[in-house]
Design a protein around this motif. Sequence first.
Motif, PDB file in Angstrom:
ATOM      1  N   ASP A  21       0.859  -1.182   0.000  1.00  0.00           N
ATOM      2  CA  ASP A  21       0.000   0.000   0.000  1.00  0.00           C
ATOM      3  C   ASP A  21       0.901   1.239   0.000  1.00  0.00           C
ATOM      4  O   ASP A  21       2.039   1.189   0.465  1.00  0.00           O
ATOM      5  CB  ASP A  21      -0.856   0.049   1.279  1.00  0.00           C
ATOM      6  CG  ASP A  21      -2.017  -0.955   1.260  1.00  0.00           C
ATOM      7  OD1 ASP A  21      -2.163  -1.675   0.263  1.00  0.00           O
ATOM      8  OD2 ASP A  21      -2.754  -1.004   2.272  1.00  0.00           O
ATOM      9  N   ASP A  34      -3.344   0.749  -3.425  1.00  0.00           N
ATOM     10  CA  ASP A  34      -3.115  -0.622  -2.941  1.00  0.00           C
ATOM     11  C   ASP A  34      -2.533  -1.410  -4.106  1.00  0.00           C
ATOM     12  O   ASP A  34      -3.257  -1.822  -5.006  1.00  0.00           O
ATOM     13  CB  ASP A  34      -4.456  -1.203  -2.463  1.00  0.00           C
ATOM     14  CG  ASP A  34      -4.326  -2.640  -1.938  1.00  0.00           C
ATOM     15  OD1 ASP A  34      -3.259  -3.263  -2.126  1.00  0.00           O
ATOM     16  OD2 ASP A  34      -5.311  -3.124  -1.353  1.00  0.00           O
ATOM     17  N   ASP A 190      -8.409  -2.277   1.335  1.00  0.00           N
ATOM     18  CA  ASP A 190      -9.296  -3.372   1.723  1.00  0.00           C
ATOM     19  C   ASP A 190      -8.781  -4.121   2.947  1.00  0.00           C
ATOM     20  O   ASP A 190      -9.534  -4.889   3.569  1.00  0.00           O
ATOM     21  CB  ASP A 190      -9.539  -4.328   0.551  1.00  0.00           C
ATOM     22  CG  ASP A 190      -8.266  -5.014   0.066  1.00  0.00           C
ATOM     23  OD1 ASP A 190      -7.160  -4.540   0.410  1.00  0.00           O
ATOM     24  OD2 ASP A 190      -8.386  -6.013  -0.666  1.00  0.00           O
ATOM     25  N   GLY A 191      -7.500  -3.899   3.294  1.00  0.00           N
ATOM     26  CA  GLY A 191      -6.965  -4.514   4.511  1.00  0.00           C
ATOM     27  C   GLY A 191      -7.670  -4.012   5.758  1.00  0.00           C
ATOM     28  O   GLY A 191      -7.687  -4.689   6.794  1.00  0.00           O
ATOM     29  N   ASP A 229      -3.982  -8.472   5.567  1.00  0.00           N
ATOM     30  CA  ASP A 229      -3.520  -7.701   4.390  1.00  0.00           C
ATOM     31  C   ASP A 229      -2.911  -6.404   4.916  1.00  0.00           C
ATOM     32  O   ASP A 229      -3.018  -6.078   6.114  1.00  0.00           O
ATOM     33  CB  ASP A 229      -4.725  -7.421   3.474  1.00  0.00           C
ATOM     34  CG  ASP A 229      -4.333  -6.901   2.099  1.00  0.00           C
ATOM     35  OD1 ASP A 229      -3.117  -6.830   1.785  1.00  0.00           O
ATOM     36  OD2 ASP A 229      -5.256  -6.554   1.324  1.00  0.00           O
TER      37      ASP A 229
HETATM   38 MN    MN Z   1      -5.108  -4.818  -0.161  1.00  0.00          MN
END
Ligand code: MN
Length: 406
Positions: A21, A34, A190-191, A229
């Motif tokens: 990221d 990302d 999205d982590g 993530d």
């Molecule tokens: Mn990610």
Amino acid sequence: MTRWRFAAATDTGLVRQTNQDAVYVDDTLAIIADGMGGHAAGEVAAAMAIEAVRRGYHENASVEGLVESIQYANREVVADARENPEHFGMGTTIIAVGLTVDLEGRTSPTLLHVGDSRAYQLRDGALRQLSDDHSVAEEWVRMGRLTPEEAAVHPRRHQLTRGVGVEDTISIDVSSIVAASGDRLLLCSDGLSNELDQDTLARIASAPNGLEMAVEQLVAAARASGGRDNISVILLEFDEVKVASSPVRRTMSTAPPPVERPTKTARVRRRRVPTWRAWAFLVLFLAVVAGGVAIVRWYAYSTYYLGEDGNTIAVYEGQPNGVLWFKPKIVKDTTILIKQLQPDGRAEVGATISEPNLTEALTEATYLHHLWRMGQTTTTTTTTPRSTTTTTRSTTASTTTTKASG
Ligand code: MN
């Protein structure tokens, strides 16, 4: 003038070896990318995208400037992946909020987004997602093929339908943010959003303890939830917000840059300006036409014949019925009357007699007249062969008068 305060953090998480990221935030611009791709390629793509958008925005702080900066980032990442085999397949998401100046000089926040990083707006403890995920599962939810609950556990929920640097073309979601003073914006990879449900996100991000504290607690909560993530968070809080004079909300797609086609332009140019070949062809064509006309004319006037001109016999130059527009014309009129010929001779006057030249035609006329005169004086000479009258024909030729000349 729109203003915000900000706090940000990015964390590798508990499972990944590297953090692919990338985060950037200042007083007027906030970006999360990302990256994806093996062998650190994701980091490269994310860093390239952040730098391209940052540079593009600070050169042109408008909606168009931001859109162009992401288009530029897309071209750069695509080109880099083609040149470097170890970067094959790399790409990145991007989510950015910039304070953009419109034509009326008003500064307001604009959101740009490609991929599955997210933007949420927080007001009075409630959270609203501003971005649509560009993932297979989420696209299917929007199409009605999946329920949100099915999408949350669907195997293709992480498969992106759009990304920066993936294809030559890129579609970017662009929307004006309508916010009020005190509203917060949460940008995240999205982590974070995969680890925490919306209620947890809303509760921690809205906490009144200050932005830095909220960001720290969000990262900590995601780690506590598994940290599978990389986790990136930007939290903005508006002190003052203007609304764009003409708010935008649309997806902007770009075609790949036009390919140079020198052969096509050359062909067009050649068509406009006649070459020496075209001129040569034209000259040749006209020569052929003129030659054809000359041949027809030569044929039309290559012969003579005897014809009637009123009561008398005349010598005509040309074919009896004419050829095309070349009509026969009288070259000499004689004083011989039609009735001064025998019936056989009269039949020869007209369309069918032809003689190779003027002299012969006049000789023929005189001869026919001579036959008639012989018939008037004796009754035995009507069958006189033509070969015996050569002398007579040449001497009586002087009885003709000129009427017209060729
Ligand atoms: Mn990610």
